[in-house]
Motif scaffolding. Structure first.
Motif, PDB file in Angstrom:
ATOM      1  N   LEU A 158       0.335  -1.093   0.070  1.00 50.91           N
ATOM      2  CA  LEU A 158       0.175  -0.099  -0.498  1.00 50.91           C
ATOM      3  C   LEU A 158       0.806   1.463   0.421  1.00 50.91           C
ATOM      4  O   LEU A 158      -0.297   2.715  -0.607  1.00 50.91           O
ATOM      5  CB  LEU A 158      -1.150   0.417   1.484  1.00 50.91           C
ATOM      6  CG  LEU A 158      -2.204  -1.139   1.405  1.00 50.91           C
ATOM      7  CD1 LEU A 158      -3.006  -0.829   2.314  1.00 50.91           C
ATOM      8  CD2 LEU A 158      -3.139  -0.427  -0.015  1.00 50.91           C
ATOM      9  N   GLY A 159       1.374   1.123   0.573  1.00 49.42           N
ATOM     10  CA  GLY A 159       3.081   1.992   0.247  1.00 49.42           C
ATOM     11  C   GLY A 159       3.481   2.726   1.318  1.00 49.42           C
ATOM     12  O   GLY A 159       3.737   3.740   1.611  1.00 49.42           O
ATOM     13  N   TYR A 160       3.259   2.006   2.354  1.00 46.91           N
ATOM     14  CA  TYR A 160       3.847   2.537   3.958  1.00 46.91           C
ATOM     15  C   TYR A 160       5.311   1.929   3.491  1.00 46.91           C
ATOM     16  O   TYR A 160       5.575   0.838   3.656  1.00 46.91           O
ATOM     17  CB  TYR A 160       3.033   2.574   4.906  1.00 46.91           C
ATOM     18  CG  TYR A 160       2.068   2.803   4.758  1.00 46.91           C
ATOM     19  CD1 TYR A 160       1.473   4.071   5.779  1.00 46.91           C
ATOM     20  CD2 TYR A 160       0.582   2.353   4.186  1.00 46.91           C
ATOM     21  CE1 TYR A 160       0.393   4.569   5.841  1.00 46.91           C
ATOM     22  CE2 TYR A 160      -0.978   3.015   4.379  1.00 46.91           C
ATOM     23  CZ  TYR A 160      -1.617   4.103   4.883  1.00 46.91           C
ATOM     24  OH  TYR A 160      -2.741   4.272   5.398  1.00 46.91           O
ATOM     25  N   ALA A 161       5.905   3.134   4.619  1.00 42.54           N
ATOM     26  CA  ALA A 161       7.538   2.442   4.733  1.00 42.54           C
ATOM     27  C   ALA A 161       7.456   2.207   5.883  1.00 42.54           C
ATOM     28  O   ALA A 161       7.659   2.054   7.353  1.00 42.54           O
ATOM     29  CB  ALA A 161       8.371   3.865   5.080  1.00 42.54           C
ATOM     30  N   VAL A 162       6.946   0.594   5.447  1.00 44.72           N
ATOM     31  CA  VAL A 162       7.292  -0.318   6.768  1.00 44.72           C
ATOM     32  C   VAL A 162       8.593  -0.651   8.030  1.00 44.72           C
ATOM     33  O   VAL A 162       8.086  -0.036   8.586  1.00 44.72           O
ATOM     34  CB  VAL A 162       7.150  -1.778   6.291  1.00 44.72           C
ATOM     35  CG1 VAL A 162       7.290  -3.358   7.800  1.00 44.72           C
ATOM     36  CG2 VAL A 162       5.712  -1.922   5.745  1.00 44.72           C
ATOM     37  N   GLU A 163       9.520  -0.164   7.342  1.00 43.60           N
ATOM     38  CA  GLU A 163      10.563  -0.039   8.322  1.00 43.60           C
ATOM     39  C   GLU A 163      10.875   1.395   8.850  1.00 43.60           C
ATOM     40  O   GLU A 163      11.186   0.938  10.342  1.00 43.60           O
ATOM     41  CB  GLU A 163      12.178  -0.669   6.876  1.00 43.60           C
ATOM     42  CG  GLU A 163      12.460  -1.497   6.698  1.00 43.60           C
ATOM     43  CD  GLU A 163      10.940  -1.570   5.248  1.00 43.60           C
ATOM     44  OE1 GLU A 163      10.979  -0.811   4.617  1.00 43.60           O
ATOM     45  OE2 GLU A 163      10.573  -3.106   5.297  1.00 43.60           O
ATOM     46  N   SER A 164      10.264   2.690   8.648  1.00 41.93           N
ATOM     47  CA  SER A 164      10.545   3.000   9.407  1.00 41.93           C
ATOM     48  C   SER A 164       9.153   3.391  10.640  1.00 41.93           C
ATOM     49  O   SER A 164       9.586   3.926  11.886  1.00 41.93           O
ATOM     50  CB  SER A 164      10.144   3.951   8.197  1.00 41.93           C
ATOM     51  OG  SER A 164      10.971   4.596   7.657  1.00 41.93           O
ATOM     52  N   TYR A 165       8.371   2.451  10.335  1.00 42.70           N
ATOM     53  CA  TYR A 165       7.292   2.212  11.503  1.00 42.70           C
ATOM     54  C   TYR A 165       7.862   1.653  12.169  1.00 42.70           C
ATOM     55  O   TYR A 165       7.436   1.873  13.347  1.00 42.70           O
ATOM     56  CB  TYR A 165       5.918   1.364  10.967  1.00 42.70           C
ATOM     57  CG  TYR A 165       5.054   3.149  10.298  1.00 42.70           C
ATOM     58  CD1 TYR A 165       4.308   3.668  11.089  1.00 42.70           C
ATOM     59  CD2 TYR A 165       5.017   3.190   8.500  1.00 42.70           C
ATOM     60  CE1 TYR A 165       3.335   4.836  10.347  1.00 42.70           C
ATOM     61  CE2 TYR A 165       4.703   4.182   8.150  1.00 42.70           C
ATOM     62  CZ  TYR A 165       3.597   4.867   8.790  1.00 42.70           C
ATOM     63  OH  TYR A 165       2.378   5.644   8.368  1.00 42.70           O
ATOM     64  N   LYS A 166       8.558   0.702  11.769  1.00 44.65           N
ATOM     65  CA  LYS A 166       9.211  -0.902  12.920  1.00 44.65           C
ATOM     66  C   LYS A 166       9.430  -0.036  13.847  1.00 44.65           C
ATOM     67  O   LYS A 166      10.345  -0.261  14.990  1.00 44.65           O
ATOM     68  CB  LYS A 166       9.201  -1.468  11.560  1.00 44.65           C
ATOM     69  CG  LYS A 166       8.107  -2.296  11.112  1.00 44.65           C
ATOM     70  CD  LYS A 166       8.896  -3.329  10.363  1.00 44.65           C
ATOM     71  CE  LYS A 166       9.110  -5.130  11.528  1.00 44.65           C
ATOM     72  NZ  LYS A 166       9.431  -5.998  10.600  1.00 44.65           N
ATOM     73  N   LEU A 167      10.910   0.607  12.665  1.00 46.54           N
ATOM     74  CA  LEU A 167      11.699   1.346  13.882  1.00 46.54           C
ATOM     75  C   LEU A 167      11.508   1.910  15.264  1.00 46.54           C
ATOM     76  O   LEU A 167      11.858   2.160  15.858  1.00 46.54           O
ATOM     77  CB  LEU A 167      12.994   2.180  12.973  1.00 46.54           C
ATOM     78  CG  LEU A 167      13.872   2.654  13.166  1.00 46.54           C
ATOM     79  CD1 LEU A 167      15.226   1.734  14.028  1.00 46.54           C
ATOM     80  CD2 LEU A 167      14.997   3.060  12.588  1.00 46.54           C
ATOM     81  N   PHE A 168      10.477   2.813  14.128  1.00 44.61           N
ATOM     82  CA  PHE A 168       9.913   4.035  15.534  1.00 44.61           C
ATOM     83  C   PHE A 168       9.239   3.668  15.992  1.00 44.61           C
ATOM     84  O   PHE A 168       9.857   4.036  17.497  1.00 44.61           O
ATOM     85  CB  PHE A 168       9.136   5.257  14.789  1.00 44.61           C
ATOM     86  CG  PHE A 168       8.425   6.119  15.419  1.00 44.61           C
ATOM     87  CD1 PHE A 168       9.152   7.518  15.900  1.00 44.61           C
ATOM     88  CD2 PHE A 168       7.220   6.011  16.126  1.00 44.61           C
ATOM     89  CE1 PHE A 168       8.704   8.252  16.710  1.00 44.61           C
ATOM     90  CE2 PHE A 168       6.782   6.965  16.852  1.00 44.61           C
ATOM     91  CZ  PHE A 168       7.196   8.540  16.906  1.00 44.61           C
ATOM     92  N   VAL A 169       8.715   2.556  15.873  1.00 46.28           N
ATOM     93  CA  VAL A 169       7.861   1.711  17.215  1.00 46.28           C
ATOM     94  C   VAL A 169       8.903   1.635  18.491  1.00 46.28           C
ATOM     95  O   VAL A 169       8.811   1.051  19.642  1.00 46.28           O
ATOM     96  CB  VAL A 169       7.552   0.912  16.644  1.00 46.28           C
ATOM     97  CG1 VAL A 169       6.601   0.041  18.592  1.00 46.28           C
ATOM     98  CG2 VAL A 169       5.683   1.291  16.215  1.00 46.28           C
ATOM     99  N   PHE A 170      10.145   0.440  17.922  1.00 47.57           N
ATOM    100  CA  PHE A 170      11.533  -0.579  18.342  1.00 47.57           C
ATOM    101  C   PHE A 170      12.241   0.771  19.633  1.00 47.57           C
ATOM    102  O   PHE A 170      12.243   0.933  20.755  1.00 47.57           O
ATOM    103  CB  PHE A 170      12.297  -0.464  17.467  1.00 47.57           C
ATOM    104  CG  PHE A 170      12.942  -1.888  17.902  1.00 47.57           C
ATOM    105  CD1 PHE A 170      12.530  -2.806  18.127  1.00 47.57           C
ATOM    106  CD2 PHE A 170      14.672  -1.501  18.516  1.00 47.57           C
ATOM    107  CE1 PHE A 170      13.230  -4.198  19.201  1.00 47.57           C
ATOM    108  CE2 PHE A 170      15.417  -2.376  19.116  1.00 47.57           C
ATOM    109  CZ  PHE A 170      15.108  -4.009  18.832  1.00 47.57           C
ATOM    110  N   VAL A 171      12.406   2.356  18.792  1.00 46.75           N
ATOM    111  CA  VAL A 171      13.124   3.233  19.868  1.00 46.75           C
ATOM    112  C   VAL A 171      12.275   3.325  20.349  1.00 46.75           C
ATOM    113  O   VAL A 171      12.323   3.782  21.526  1.00 46.75           O
ATOM    114  CB  VAL A 171      13.505   4.107  18.537  1.00 46.75           C
ATOM    115  CG1 VAL A 171      13.524   5.531  19.858  1.00 46.75           C
ATOM    116  CG2 VAL A 171      14.171   3.196  17.557  1.00 46.75           C
TER     117      VAL A 171
END
Length: 410
Positions: A261-274
């Motif tokens: 769908l065009g979402y930057a999955v890696e960025s979302y996961k990194l943000f939540v992880f941090v």
């Protein structure tokens, strides 16, 4: 007109009200400011449990909502404790050294005081020199900043390397476990700069407030832990309530579709992880001064596994479930391991609960996983009686043949 956050999500307000009520009642029953029904030791235990509930919220964010089973969040928890513990131990030792040298005929120099502090802290590992990581240990603001910076930067570096490589599932869990194991093994070394296996001790003695009794200090930390839990719960609830929460839940359920769908999955996961690492660091900074000691065993992989068990038993994907799981398991653990439960004599064998508690915990985790995947919080769902929208048979979508009311209820 848009409704306020609390009106839209009344469960958050209910949680905050219950937490406030619990804090007030504990204060009124404490030895310091109340009837003395709750001992100082029990007040400290309750304060530590509140800090662990905050840690469980961090785990629920990263696992329950984003689908990342991290088996390394105890590392961020421990690092937060180490950062605040360095200041406590340095300043407390400095107070003792200055008091002991004050009777000298010749006033000691700053270098002599610093050498004496180093000998007191690191003499147990055969050294008297301050490692470089203690460079700002005499500054409380700097060490409080490190409570966030150190876990946050570690999570950022690890997450960026892992997520950009698109490592998922059990492989990511193994990597997070390897990270915390490597950190624990390093801290066990005497030359790590953090006193090896001895860790940092005497953290219950907060510098500058020696006149304050431990019973009052226990209540103060209870207040601080309750405030941090309230803020952490409110922030996490706000974070997962909007579009961001929908995206990370989508990543949990079907990562490939969200990426399509065009979402930057890696960025979302990194943000939540941090973010989860920062919350864990704050929880550690509150927990270990109440515990009085921190050592590398607190960062061992088994600690992160316990954290996952708490969230699973409470009900992952529900913030209140994570809190319930952490509080319930911690209280029961304190009860069993504190010798309050009489041993069970079966005739052919004797069950010593102090030794068998971990077996019971493991069996409980398996039972919840198989029989009640929603955990303890599923009980609240059953009593909530959530009703389906009353559409009176109207279509649920614009297309002919969209689900009808009867089909939606099945």
């Amino acid at each position: 007109m848009q409704r306020s956050f609390f009106l839209k999500y009344p469960s958050v307000l209910v949680f905050l009200a219950l937490l406030a009520l619990f804090t007030v009642l504990t204060t009124l029953l404490s030895e310091a400011y109340g009837l003395g029904t709750i001992s100082t030791g029990m007040t400290k235990t309750l304060g530590k449990i509140l800090a662990l509930c905050l840690l469980a919220i961090a785990m629920d964010l990263v696992w329950g909502y984003c689908g990342i089973l991290s088996l390394g969040h105890a590392a961020f928890f421990g690092l937060g404790g180490y950062m605040v513990g360095m200041w406590i131990m340095y300043e407390r030792t400095r107070e003792i050294v200055v008091a002991s040298l004050s009777n000298s005929l010749i006033p000691p120099t700053d270098q002599e005081i610093n050498d004496a502090i180093g000998a007191q802290i690191f003499g147990v590992v055969g050294s008297s020199e301050f490692p470089w990581i203690w460079a700002v240990s005499n500054s409380l603001p700097a060490q409080l900043a490190l409570v966030l910076l150190v876990p946050g930067l570690l999570a950022l570096a690890f997450g960026w390397l892992a997520f950009r490589s698109r490592i998922n599932g059990v492989y990511l869990s193994i990597l997070t476990q390897a990270m915390t194991l490597a950190l624990a093994l390093y801290l066990f070394q005497n030359n790590s700069g953090l006193r090896g296996n001895n860790g940092l001790s005497g953290l219950q003695n907060i510098p500058g407030i020696g006149a304050v009794s431990q019973d009052s200090l226990a209540v103060w930390f209870l207040w601080a832990s309750a405030l941090a839990l309230a803020l952490g719960y409110g922030f996490a609830a706000w974070l997962v309530s909007g579009k961001f929460g929908s995206v990370i839940r989508g990543i949990r359920d079907d990562e490939a579709r969200v990426r399509f769908l065009g979402y930057a999955v890696e960025s979302y996961k990194l943000f939540v992880f941090v973010i989860a690492a920062l919350i864990a660091g704050i929880a550690g900074a509150l927990y270990f001064p109440q515990a009085g000691i921190i050592n590398p065993a607190e960062i061992a992989p088994i600690a992160s596994i316990y954290l996952a068990v708490w969230v699973a038993i409470g009900g992952r994907g529900r913030l209140y479930g994570a809190v319930i799981g952490a509080a319930f398991v911690s209280l029961v653990s304190s009860w069993f391991t504190g010798g309050r439960v009489p041993d069970l004599n079966l005739g052919f064998a004797k069950v010593v609960w102090v030794d068998w508690w971990l077996v019971l915990l493991g069996l409980s985790f398996v039972a919840v996983t198989l029989l009640a995947p929603k955990g303890i919080s599923g009980i609240f769902d059953a009593f909530a009686h959530r009703r389906h929208p009353d559409r009176h048979g109207a279509p649920l979508g614009p297309e002919t043949g969209a689900l009808q009311e009867r089909e939606a209820q099945e």
